[in-house]
Motif scaffolding. Structure first.
Motif, PDB file in Angstrom:
ATOM      1  N   ARG A 110      24.599   4.964  68.254  1.00 14.46           N
ATOM      2  CA  ARG A 110      24.074   6.164  68.936  1.00 14.46           C
ATOM      3  C   ARG A 110      22.712   6.543  68.388  1.00 14.46           C
ATOM      4  N   LYS A 134      20.118   4.039  69.620  1.00 13.09           N
ATOM      5  CA  LYS A 134      19.839   4.203  71.043  1.00 13.09           C
ATOM      6  C   LYS A 134      18.748   5.252  71.261  1.00 13.09           C
ATOM      7  N   GLU A 135      18.717   6.248  70.385  1.00  9.16           N
ATOM      8  CA  GLU A 135      17.724   7.317  70.495  1.00  9.16           C
ATOM      9  C   GLU A 135      16.444   7.000  69.731  1.00  9.16           C
ATOM     10  N   GLN A 187      17.508  -0.446  71.007  1.00  6.00           N
ATOM     11  CA  GLN A 187      18.071   0.441  72.023  1.00  6.00           C
ATOM     12  C   GLN A 187      18.929  -0.341  73.010  1.00  6.00           C
TER      13      GLN A 187
END
Length: 74
Positions: A23, A26-27, A34
């Protein structure tokens, strides 16, 4: 063996840590990170939910067993 294939053999703690890292990447990761994180998150979330449900069911069964023992003793 891919990381997704290793999920069933991981401990609960490892799954939760990997999910948190995915998570985060991904950011905040680069494009490659990502993309990899986006691929990992759904199976990790599924595994985490299944494990959470299993732990909850085991805890409920344990509490139910203790209640039955107390009723018999009373």
């Amino acid at each position: 063996m891919t990381l997704i294939e290793k999920i069933p053999t991981m401990s609960d703690e490892d799954v939760i840590n990997l999910l948190a890292n995915a998570r985060r990447l991904k950011e905040a990761g680069d494009e490659k990170q990502q993309a990899a994180a986006a691929e990992l998150i759904p199976p990790l979330e599924e595994a985490a939910a299944e494990r959470r449900a299993r732990r909850l069911a085991a805890a409920q069964a344990k509490r139910a067993a203790k209640r039955q023992i107390k009723r018999k003793a009373a």
